[in-house]
Structure formats: C-alpha cells, structure tokens
Design a protein around this motif. Structure first.
Motif, PDB file in Angstrom:
ATOM      1  N   ASP A 234       0.827  -1.212   0.000  1.00 37.34           N
ATOM      2  CA  ASP A 234       0.000   0.000   0.000  1.00 37.34           C
ATOM      3  C   ASP A 234       0.859   1.259   0.000  1.00 37.34           C
ATOM      4  O   ASP A 234       0.537   2.235  -0.681  1.00 37.34           O
ATOM      5  CB  ASP A 234      -0.928  -0.001   1.219  1.00 37.34           C
ATOM      6  CG  ASP A 234      -1.998  -1.078   1.140  1.00 37.34           C
ATOM      7  OD1 ASP A 234      -2.286  -1.530   0.010  1.00 37.34           O
ATOM      8  OD2 ASP A 234      -2.538  -1.470   2.195  1.00 37.34           O
ATOM      9  N   ARG A 237       1.989   1.832  -3.491  1.00 35.88           N
ATOM     10  CA  ARG A 237       0.903   2.091  -4.437  1.00 35.88           C
ATOM     11  C   ARG A 237       0.381   3.520  -4.319  1.00 35.88           C
ATOM     12  O   ARG A 237      -0.103   4.092  -5.296  1.00 35.88           O
ATOM     13  CB  ARG A 237      -0.232   1.092  -4.220  1.00 35.88           C
ATOM     14  CG  ARG A 237       0.089  -0.289  -4.790  1.00 35.88           C
ATOM     15  CD  ARG A 237      -1.141  -1.174  -4.836  1.00 35.88           C
ATOM     16  NE  ARG A 237      -1.566  -1.584  -3.503  1.00 35.88           N
ATOM     17  CZ  ARG A 237      -2.528  -2.474  -3.275  1.00 35.88           C
ATOM     18  NH1 ARG A 237      -3.161  -3.036  -4.295  1.00 35.88           N
ATOM     19  NH2 ARG A 237      -2.841  -2.810  -2.040  1.00 35.88           N
ATOM     20  N   THR A 238       0.481   4.095  -3.117  1.00 38.02           N
ATOM     21  CA  THR A 238       0.029   5.476  -2.948  1.00 38.02           C
ATOM     22  C   THR A 238       0.871   6.459  -3.751  1.00 38.02           C
ATOM     23  O   THR A 238       0.441   7.592  -3.982  1.00 38.02           O
ATOM     24  CB  THR A 238       0.065   5.877  -1.466  1.00 38.02           C
ATOM     25  OG1 THR A 238       1.397   5.696  -0.958  1.00 38.02           O
ATOM     26  CG2 THR A 238      -0.885   5.023  -0.642  1.00 38.02           C
TER      27      THR A 238
END
Length: 492
Positions: A234, A237-238
């Motif tokens: 995550d 991916r941000t």
C-alpha cells in the motif's frame, strides 16, 4: 590554486553486504552455495575491501568463504552469539584492530522456537579497522583513520506493519545499533553499518538508523527517488508508480529480496523444472511487483571527506551447476571515497579546537511526533507482555494447586489405573506450568525491564529534540559532514 597547500589524502575502496541464507539443515544446497559465494566474492573486480555477511551460521561455511577470499581479504572475524550463533561475519583487507559482539536486548521470544530469532542471539558484529594513512607514505606523519563496521540482521517481520507483533523488538534493535553508530560518529570514526535490516526505506526503523545513528543510506544518496516498498504494498501504491520491471528494480530501486530474478522466489513448479535441467531465463523487462529492498549500507562521517561514488545490487548470478540463485537475497555493493588522515603531531590540538568549537551542527533528532509514536508502541507492547506474564504465572500457579490435588487424590484412589492417570496428568500439566512460570517470571520480567530502559532513552531523546526546536532538518544534513554530538573522543 595554491600548490603549497597539500591535497587531502583520500582512499577509494569497495564494500559489500550479503545475506547468505546459510541456515544449517534448513537451507537447500547450503554447502555448495556458500562455497560458490566465496568464489564469486574472490573474483569481483574491483575486489571488495570490507565484506559483511549475514546468515553465515556455521564456522564451516565461514571457513569455506575465508579460504576462497583470503588472498584479497586476509583478515576476518566470525562472531559467536546465542545458542545457535548470530550468523554474522566481517572480512577485511586491513587488520581488525578491535571487535566485539553486541547482542540485542529485545530479540524475539523463546516461545517462538519455530522462528528461532531468540535462540540465535541476533545482535551487532562490531569491528574497528584502521585505514592506511600517511604513515605509509614515507613521511612518518599522521595516523590512518578508523572505520567502524557494524554488521547486523534485525528481527524478521512475520506480519505486515503496523500489525507486526515484533515491530517493537525491531524498533528497539534499530535504536540499539543506532546508539553504537552514534557513539562511533561522535568519536570521529567513519561509520559503516551494513546488513539485512528487514525494513523498507523511510520506515520507522529506517528513520531511526539514519537520524539517530547519524548515517546516510547510500542507496538513497544515489537514487533518492527509489521505491519505498514492493509495488504491491500500500505504501508504494500510494505513490502512483507503474509496476517496475526486473531490471529497473535492480538498477534504480535496489531490490535485494523477493526479486523475480531470484530462483528461490519462484513457484514450486518452476523450481522443479529448473532442477530437471531446464534452462529458464527471466527477461529484465518482466514486471516485478514483489521485489523490495531489505539490505542496506549506511555511511556516516562527522569529520567529512567521505563520499559515495557508486552503489549497485550484486551477486545476482546463479550457481554454475545447480542453476539456482546463490541466496534468497542479493548483495549491496558500494564504492566509497574517504579522507584517510586524522590529526597528528602539533596539528592535534588545532584539530580538536576546530572540531569541538567551530561550525558544527546541532545533533540530528527525529521529529517529536516520531518519538511519540515509538513511546506509544512501547506502551502498547508493554501492556501486552504484562498481560502475558500474568497469564503464564497464573497457569503455573494453577498447575501447582492442581498437582497437589492430584497427589492427595492418589492417596485415596481405590484403583491403580486412576492413580496412574492422575500421576500422568499432574506430571505433564506441572511440567507445562513450570515452563510457563519460567518464561513469565524470568524472560518476560527481563523483557519488561528492557522496555523500561528503551522507553527512558526515547523520552530523553524526545526532550532533547524539543529543546532544540522539534528535531527538524533533513535526514541528509550533517550526517556525513561536520557535526557535534556528545563529548568527542577522537581516534580511539
């Protein structure tokens, strides 16, 4: 340019850190792989001057690597720790003038025997190596500077942060090695911390090592925009990046673990095909969503004059006959340039004066919010361990009472088989209770006291950060240039 001003003598050399995956009885093809690792290190061009090894668990494997590399790395130290050993070793082109093994205070749990972190006694292998200085140049002046090497392997993350139950242990370990690095930095030594840190860039542990340890992540010096995790994570991916290729992960992101290129991360079917002799190649353009960087080289120099010339991921080759990767990690290799001379003769007092009184920056601190995060983590984990201690001690006490009851019942038992069952029950139960009692009364009590020490150190650092205005500033500022920390004792 004034030709009368002598140029500062510098020394350029290569360093390498590598997790060998040498688990005895568990690692596949351990002996031939580690033997080949020694062969590959011995043929590197240019040859490394300092090598830090992790998961080199047996002296047999260490000796095999030493035999292969002794012509370029004549000095070495295999470090002993714990019940099964810490798996750490340091090899050097120059003499190791001093060494020690610092075992981490918080280092996993004995109940997690299937993981083994507590039993191997993880810690920091420390070695002081004096670089050649002007005394070898024929003038008889000066002393070569000391580079202090810290080789480590932090506790593995068995769950994803922030739900990792061992995150407090790994954070404490990052703090401990940072304290060692900070002391070396304050002594004017060149700080070189290398190993498998089991952390991703810019994580909490990474911030601690860089700021509190006063050293820079050499990969981010050369690749400041590199990934901060695997593409599937995550946190990465941000950033909105495309899934990187195998080649990009190696050259730009510095991925050393879980690479698509590493055969030990392949599927069982692919490994079977490889074992049957099938030639399987990986295209550098293939997507590599799980690769990440867990292995690091950190460099710090309070006196300045140290620079990173190059850094790369290495040891990506396969075994010539087994066709498998040499380890489940790749190495990190860096080319460093350092100022080799320290103070000498009449220059010593002037050097001390300049170093202690001049344009030296305030010590780097973490943001105060980060210290608060660490303290909250310690408090949460302490409550968990206190609860666990109560449960284990209650289990012990309960079985003591139960065993006494069984013994009394046996006295009045009319049947032999009933007596036998009661004896069996009381023996097995009391044995389990005693083990829990020892863990709760000895191990967990010691762990809670270690957490109190850790908490005090963090609170003290936070208070100091508040005094200087919140611990601001960029991570890279002052790490490898002049900076005053605590009292400075040069060239121990």
């Amino acid at each position: 340019m004034d030709s009368s001003v002598p140029s500062t003598p510098t020394l350029t050399f290569n360093v390498l850190t590598y997790n060998c995956w040498g688990l005895k009885y568990l690692a596949t093809h351990r002996i031939p792989r580690l033997l080949q690792i020694g062969t590959e290190i011995s043929t590197l061009n240019p040859p490394p001057a300092i090598v830090a090894l992790q998961e080199c668990w047996t002296q047999q494997d260490y000796n095999a690597i030493r035999e292969q590399t002794k012509h370029i790395l004549p000095y070495g130290k295999f470090y002993w720790s714990g019940i099964f050993g810490g798996g750490l070793a340091i090899l050097s082109r120059w003499p190791i003038v001093e060494s020690r093994m610092h075992r981490y205070t918080l280092n996993g749990r004995p109940t997690a025997f299937f993981r083994g972190d507590w039993y191997v006694g993880k810690g920091v292998a420390c070695a002081k190596i004096r670089l050649p200085g002007t005394e070898g140049a024929g003038e008889g002046k000066g002393r070569g500077r000391v580079v202090e090497v810290f080789c480590t392997h932090l506790h593995a993350p068995y769950e994803r942060e922030p739900n990792d139950s061992y995150i407090c242990h790994r954070t404490a370990q990052a703090w401990e090695i940072s304290n060692l690095m900070r002391s070396s930095y304050s002594a004017g030594h060149i700080v070189l911390a290398m190993g498998d840190f089991n952390m991703i860039p810019l994580s909490l542990a990474h911030q601690i090592v860089e700021r509190h340890g006063r050293a820079s992540d050499v990969w981010r010096i050369k690749h400041p925009d590199s990934s901060i995790g695997a593409a599937v994570d995550d946190i990465e991916r941000t950033r909105g990046r495309l899934i990187p290729s195998v080649g990009f992960n190696l050259t730009e992101n510095g991925a050393t673990c879980d690479s698509r290129l590493n055969t030990w991360r392949w599927t069982e079917e692919e490994r079977k095909r490889l074992g049957k002799g099938e030639k399987i190649m990986v295209d550098d353009r293939e997507e590599d969503p799980r690769a990440k960087r867990l292995d690091y080289i950190f460099l710090g120099d309070a006196l300045g004059g140290s620079a990173v010339r190059d850094v790369e991921v290495g040891m990506t080759m396969r075994h010539p006959t087994l066709k498998c990767s040499l380890s489940d990690h790749f190495s990190v290799e860096a080319t460093l340039e350092v100022n080799t001379d320290g103070p000498s003769g009449d220059e010593t007092s002037n050097f001390y004066s300049t170093f202690l009184s001049g344009s030296l920056d305030t010590p780097l601190y973490l943001p105060t919010t980060t210290y608060t995060t660490i303290l909250t983590m310690i408090e949460k984990y302490t409550l968990r361990e206190r609860r666990q201690r109560r449960l284990r001690l209650s289990h012990f006490g309960g079985w003591v009472v139960t065993a006494i009851g069984c013994f009394v019942t046996i006295w009045w038992s009319p049947k032999n088989y009933v007596s036998f069952l009661l004896m069996l029950l009381s023996t097995l139960g009391l044995s389990a209770g005693v083990i829990d009692g020892l863990i709760g009364g000895l191990f967990m009590s010691g762990e809670i006291r270690a957490l109190k020490e850790f908490e005090w150190e963090v609170r003290n650092a936070r208070d100091a950060a508040i005094e200087v205005g919140g611990g601001g500033g960029q991570v890279g500022e002052g790490v490898m240039s002049g900076g005053r920390d605590e009292a400075v004792e040069l060239y121990k």
